[in-house]
Design a protein around this motif. Structure first.
Motif, PDB file in Angstrom:
ATOM      1  N   SER A  20      -5.394  16.505  17.978  1.00 26.34           N
ATOM      2  CA  SER A  20      -5.694  16.441  19.405  1.00 26.34           C
ATOM      3  C   SER A  20      -4.463  16.741  20.247  1.00 26.34           C
ATOM      4  O   SER A  20      -3.380  16.210  20.000  1.00 26.34           O
ATOM      5  CB  SER A  20      -6.237  15.054  19.762  1.00 26.34           C
ATOM      6  N   THR A  21      -4.633  17.591  21.241  1.00 29.60           N
ATOM      7  CA  THR A  21      -3.554  17.884  22.194  1.00 29.60           C
ATOM      8  C   THR A  21      -3.776  17.167  23.525  1.00 29.60           C
ATOM      9  O   THR A  21      -2.943  17.263  24.408  1.00 29.60           O
ATOM     10  CB  THR A  21      -3.468  19.400  22.456  1.00 29.60           C
ATOM     11  N   SER A  22      -4.898  16.464  23.634  1.00 32.09           N
ATOM     12  CA  SER A  22      -5.188  15.759  24.882  1.00 32.09           C
ATOM     13  C   SER A  22      -4.624  14.341  24.887  1.00 32.09           C
ATOM     14  O   SER A  22      -4.532  13.712  25.934  1.00 32.09           O
ATOM     15  CB  SER A  22      -6.700  15.710  25.121  1.00 32.09           C
ATOM     16  N   VAL A  23      -4.243  13.831  23.698  1.00 34.15           N
ATOM     17  CA  VAL A  23      -3.679  12.485  23.583  1.00 34.15           C
ATOM     18  C   VAL A  23      -2.158  12.583  23.534  1.00 34.15           C
ATOM     19  O   VAL A  23      -1.593  13.416  22.821  1.00 34.15           O
ATOM     20  CB  VAL A  23      -4.202  11.778  22.316  1.00 34.15           C
ATOM     21  N   ALA A  24      -1.492  11.723  24.285  1.00 37.78           N
ATOM     22  CA  ALA A  24      -0.022  11.738  24.341  1.00 37.78           C
ATOM     23  C   ALA A  24       0.569  11.301  23.011  1.00 37.78           C
ATOM     24  O   ALA A  24       0.090  10.361  22.381  1.00 37.78           O
ATOM     25  CB  ALA A  24       0.461  10.821  25.452  1.00 37.78           C
ATOM     26  N   THR A  25       1.605  11.986  22.565  1.00 42.54           N
ATOM     27  CA  THR A  25       2.349  11.619  21.363  1.00 42.54           C
ATOM     28  C   THR A  25       3.830  11.525  21.713  1.00 42.54           C
ATOM     29  O   THR A  25       4.278  12.122  22.701  1.00 42.54           O
ATOM     30  CB  THR A  25       2.163  12.667  20.247  1.00 42.54           C
ATOM     31  N   ILE A  26       4.579  10.778  20.924  1.00 40.17           N
ATOM     32  CA  ILE A  26       6.012  10.620  21.195  1.00 40.17           C
ATOM     33  C   ILE A  26       6.707  11.977  21.095  1.00 40.17           C
ATOM     34  O   ILE A  26       6.653  12.638  20.064  1.00 40.17           O
ATOM     35  CB  ILE A  26       6.646   9.645  20.204  1.00 40.17           C
ATOM     36  N   GLY A  27       7.332  12.395  22.153  1.00 41.78           N
ATOM     37  CA  GLY A  27       8.019  13.679  22.164  1.00 41.78           C
ATOM     38  C   GLY A  27       7.148  14.835  22.577  1.00 41.78           C
ATOM     39  O   GLY A  27       7.656  15.926  22.882  1.00 41.78           O
ATOM     40  N   GLY A  28       5.839  14.605  22.575  1.00 45.37           N
ATOM     41  CA  GLY A  28       4.919  15.660  22.965  1.00 45.37           C
ATOM     42  C   GLY A  28       4.929  16.845  22.018  1.00 45.37           C
ATOM     43  O   GLY A  28       5.550  16.822  20.945  1.00 45.37           O
ATOM     44  N   ILE A  29       4.219  17.881  22.378  1.00 46.10           N
ATOM     45  CA  ILE A  29       4.188  19.110  21.584  1.00 46.10           C
ATOM     46  C   ILE A  29       5.448  19.917  21.897  1.00 46.10           C
ATOM     47  O   ILE A  29       5.743  20.181  23.067  1.00 46.10           O
ATOM     48  CB  ILE A  29       2.923  19.927  21.894  1.00 46.10           C
ATOM     49  N   PRO A  30       6.227  20.295  20.886  1.00 48.78           N
ATOM     50  CA  PRO A  30       7.494  20.994  21.145  1.00 48.78           C
ATOM     51  C   PRO A  30       7.287  22.369  21.768  1.00 48.78           C
ATOM     52  O   PRO A  30       6.282  23.027  21.519  1.00 48.78           O
ATOM     53  CB  PRO A  30       8.124  21.098  19.756  1.00 48.78           C
ATOM     54  N   THR A  31       8.253  22.771  22.559  1.00 50.89           N
ATOM     55  CA  THR A  31       8.232  24.086  23.195  1.00 50.89           C
ATOM     56  C   THR A  31       9.480  24.858  22.801  1.00 50.89           C
ATOM     57  O   THR A  31      10.507  24.264  22.450  1.00 50.89           O
ATOM     58  CB  THR A  31       8.173  23.956  24.724  1.00 50.89           C
ATOM     59  N   ARG A 239       9.364   2.032  17.368  1.00 55.03           N
ATOM     60  CA  ARG A 239       8.244   2.609  16.620  1.00 55.03           C
ATOM     61  C   ARG A 239       7.057   1.640  16.594  1.00 55.03           C
ATOM     62  O   ARG A 239       5.903   2.061  16.725  1.00 55.03           O
ATOM     63  CB  ARG A 239       8.686   2.947  15.194  1.00 55.03           C
ATOM     64  N   THR A 240       7.350   0.357  16.392  1.00 57.07           N
ATOM     65  CA  THR A 240       6.274  -0.636  16.352  1.00 57.07           C
ATOM     66  C   THR A 240       5.583  -0.746  17.708  1.00 57.07           C
ATOM     67  O   THR A 240       4.348  -0.787  17.798  1.00 57.07           O
ATOM     68  CB  THR A 240       6.820  -2.008  15.939  1.00 57.07           C
ATOM     69  N   GLY A 241       6.379  -0.789  18.766  1.00 57.67           N
ATOM     70  CA  GLY A 241       5.807  -0.906  20.102  1.00 57.67           C
ATOM     71  C   GLY A 241       4.913   0.261  20.459  1.00 57.67           C
ATOM     72  O   GLY A 241       3.818   0.078  21.017  1.00 57.67           O
ATOM     73  N   THR A 242       5.345   1.468  20.132  1.00 61.34           N
ATOM     74  CA  THR A 242       4.533   2.643  20.450  1.00 61.34           C
ATOM     75  C   THR A 242       3.289   2.712  19.576  1.00 61.34           C
ATOM     76  O   THR A 242       2.228   3.140  20.035  1.00 61.34           O
ATOM     77  CB  THR A 242       5.359   3.931  20.277  1.00 61.34           C
ATOM     78  N   ALA A 243       3.405   2.285  18.322  1.00 59.60           N
ATOM     79  CA  ALA A 243       2.245   2.324  17.425  1.00 59.60           C
ATOM     80  C   ALA A 243       1.168   1.335  17.860  1.00 59.60           C
ATOM     81  O   ALA A 243      -0.030   1.596  17.694  1.00 59.60           O
ATOM     82  CB  ALA A 243       2.682   2.024  15.989  1.00 59.60           C
ATOM     83  N   TRP A 244       1.576   0.187  18.396  1.00 57.77           N
ATOM     84  CA  TRP A 244       0.627  -0.842  18.795  1.00 57.77           C
ATOM     85  C   TRP A 244       0.164  -0.687  20.237  1.00 57.77           C
ATOM     86  O   TRP A 244      -0.697  -1.450  20.696  1.00 57.77           O
ATOM     87  CB  TRP A 244       1.236  -2.226  18.580  1.00 57.77           C
ATOM     88  N   SER A 245       0.724   0.264  20.954  1.00 57.97           N
ATOM     89  CA  SER A 245       0.281   0.506  22.328  1.00 57.97           C
ATOM     90  C   SER A 245      -1.002   1.324  22.331  1.00 57.97           C
ATOM     91  O   SER A 245      -1.261   2.117  21.421  1.00 57.97           O
ATOM     92  CB  SER A 245       1.366   1.251  23.107  1.00 57.97           C
ATOM     93  N   ALA A 246      -1.798   1.137  23.366  1.00 51.65           N
ATOM     94  CA  ALA A 246      -3.045   1.895  23.497  1.00 51.65           C
ATOM     95  C   ALA A 246      -2.732   3.369  23.726  1.00 51.65           C
ATOM     96  O   ALA A 246      -1.749   3.714  24.395  1.00 51.65           O
ATOM     97  CB  ALA A 246      -3.871   1.342  24.649  1.00 51.65           C
ATOM     98  N   ALA A 247      -3.559   4.231  23.149  1.00 54.65           N
ATOM     99  CA  ALA A 247      -3.371   5.670  23.319  1.00 54.65           C
ATOM    100  C   ALA A 247      -3.554   6.061  24.782  1.00 54.65           C
ATOM    101  O   ALA A 247      -4.369   5.483  25.494  1.00 54.65           O
ATOM    102  CB  ALA A 247      -4.371   6.422  22.445  1.00 54.65           C
ATOM    103  N   ARG A 248      -2.764   7.025  25.218  1.00 56.70           N
ATOM    104  CA  ARG A 248      -2.837   7.509  26.598  1.00 56.70           C
ATOM    105  C   ARG A 248      -3.067   9.003  26.592  1.00 56.70           C
ATOM    106  O   ARG A 248      -2.725   9.699  25.626  1.00 56.70           O
ATOM    107  CB  ARG A 248      -1.550   7.163  27.351  1.00 56.70           C
ATOM    108  N   LEU A 249      -3.639   9.497  27.670  1.00 58.10           N
ATOM    109  CA  LEU A 249      -3.854  10.929  27.803  1.00 58.10           C
ATOM    110  C   LEU A 249      -2.517  11.639  28.008  1.00 58.10           C
ATOM    111  O   LEU A 249      -1.574  11.071  28.580  1.00 58.10           O
ATOM    112  CB  LEU A 249      -4.779  11.220  28.983  1.00 58.10           C
ATOM    113  N   ALA A 250      -2.447  12.868  27.539  1.00 59.70           N
ATOM    114  CA  ALA A 250      -1.216  13.640  27.682  1.00 59.70           C
ATOM    115  C   ALA A 250      -0.860  13.851  29.145  1.00 59.70           C
ATOM    116  O   ALA A 250       0.315  13.982  29.499  1.00 59.70           O
ATOM    117  CB  ALA A 250      -1.361  14.979  26.974  1.00 59.70           C
ATOM    118  N   THR A 251      -1.869  13.851  30.013  1.00 57.30           N
ATOM    119  CA  THR A 251      -1.625  14.021  31.451  1.00 57.30           C
ATOM    120  C   THR A 251      -1.117  12.740  32.105  1.00 57.30           C
ATOM    121  O   THR A 251      -0.688  12.758  33.254  1.00 57.30           O
ATOM    122  CB  THR A 251      -2.920  14.463  32.155  1.00 57.30           C
TER     123      THR A 251
END
Length: 329
Positions: A20-31, A239-251
């Motif tokens: 999925s590209t609509s869900v935010a990930t750490i660092g985002g999609i590289p450019t 890493r633990t904090g981000t893994a246990w946080s609710a998913a957010r939209l990339a926007t």
């Protein structure tokens, strides 16, 4: 399904893996513009660290001084070179889901080597300052089990991470998410064990049969190790904090999903640990005689192969014993 990196057949339905590209990930999609220059610099930095650790390891090996942690840090640095090579490949092929998955897995597993090295060093310090407690068999077995559990945790995290990209079943994905969270939480607790050993070594009164090992005083060892543990705890906690946080939209990504947090916290702190160990020559500072397995072994010989000095408490006791013997005579 429109916001997915996935394999498709021409005019056909989407096929796995699904990314999925609509869900935010750490660092985002590289450019290409942002991530390739940063990754290239990091590759150079990690490569220098790898070469330095390998050179030190081989020099020590020729002298008969075995310090496998240098080899482990070499392996860690090379794994990070691979991590950023994959990230560059992902930036040039942003629609390739398989490269994206490989890049994410490498990002998450490489730091485990540092976690293990730090815990082993903390255990050495604890055994030197409190030999009876540190060499307790139950404690040794406990840490052996912890290493096995760490291996199991990372294997489960990898397996279920991959699984989430090959299924759209919500139940399976939910189970995989909780297993991933549990594995990452265990990695944080693994680092807490290192911190606990360091605090016990520092706060508890030194045992009368305490030892020193390697070069430098015990105080300098505690400082070097304390700084390293500070950064590993921060990385594991992040890493633990981000893994246990609710998913957010990339926007609507959170601050911890930004590229700045990604590169500074996940890689910048690792680099500090790598070069801290190199600059302070941890290969000499934390070296112990090969085959050490009981109290007294750490101070059995020094780095030159001669008999090491005993702790001051023992030396003072020996002087008093000699004086008493002379008076009786």
């Amino acid at each position: 399904m429109t916001n997915m990196l996935q394999t498709r057949e021409d005019g056909g339905e989407p096929k796995p893996p699904y990314f999925s590209t609509s869900v935010a990930t750490i660092g985002g999609i590289p450019t290409v513009r942002q991530d390739i220059p940063i990754s290239a610099v990091l590759i150079f930095i990690y490569l220098v660290g790898a070469i330095a650790n390998q050179v030190i390891f081989r020099r020590n090996q020729r002298k008969g001084l075995k310090f496998p942690m240098s080899w482990a840090m070499f392996g860690f640095c090379m794994s990070r070179v691979g991590t950023h090579v994959l990230r560059i490949a992902w930036a040039t092929r942003p629609t390739n889901a398989r490269i994206a998955i490989a890049a994410l897995i490498f990002t998450n597993i490489g730091v485990l080597v540092v976690y293990i090295v730090v815990l082993l060093l903390a255990l050495r310090v604890f055994r030197a300052t409190h030999p009876k407690l540190g060499w307790n068999r139950r404690l040794g077995k406990t840490f052996t089990v912890s290493y096995v559990l760490l291996l199991c945790a990372i294997l489960l995290v990898i397996a279920f991470t991959i699984l989430t990209f090959y299924t759209l079943n919500p139940t399976v994905r939910s189970v995989a998410l909780w297993i991933q969270r549990g594995g990452i939480l265990y990695m944080l607790l693994f680092n807490v064990a290192s911190l606990s050993l360091l605090l016990l070594s520092w706060l508890l009164p030194r045992a009368q049969d305490n030892e020193n090992f390697g070069t430098g005083g015990m105080g300098s060892k505690l400082i070097v190790l304390g700084v390293a543990i500070l950064f590993t705890i921060f990385i594991a906690g992040f890493r633990t904090g981000t893994a246990w946080s609710a998913a957010r939209l990339a926007t609507n990504a959170a601050w911890y999903d930004s590229k700045a947090a990604f590169y500074v916290i996940l890689f910048g702190f690792e680099i500090i640990i790598v070069y801290l160990f190199l600059i302070t020559r941890f290969d000499r500072r934390f070296w112990v005689p090969n085959g050490s397995n009981k109290p007294g072994d750490y101070s059995r010989i020094d780095l030159d192969g001669s008999t090491a000095k005993r702790p001051l408490v023992q030396d003072s006791a020996s002087v008093l014993d000699c004086a008493s013997a002379q008076e009786k005579a």
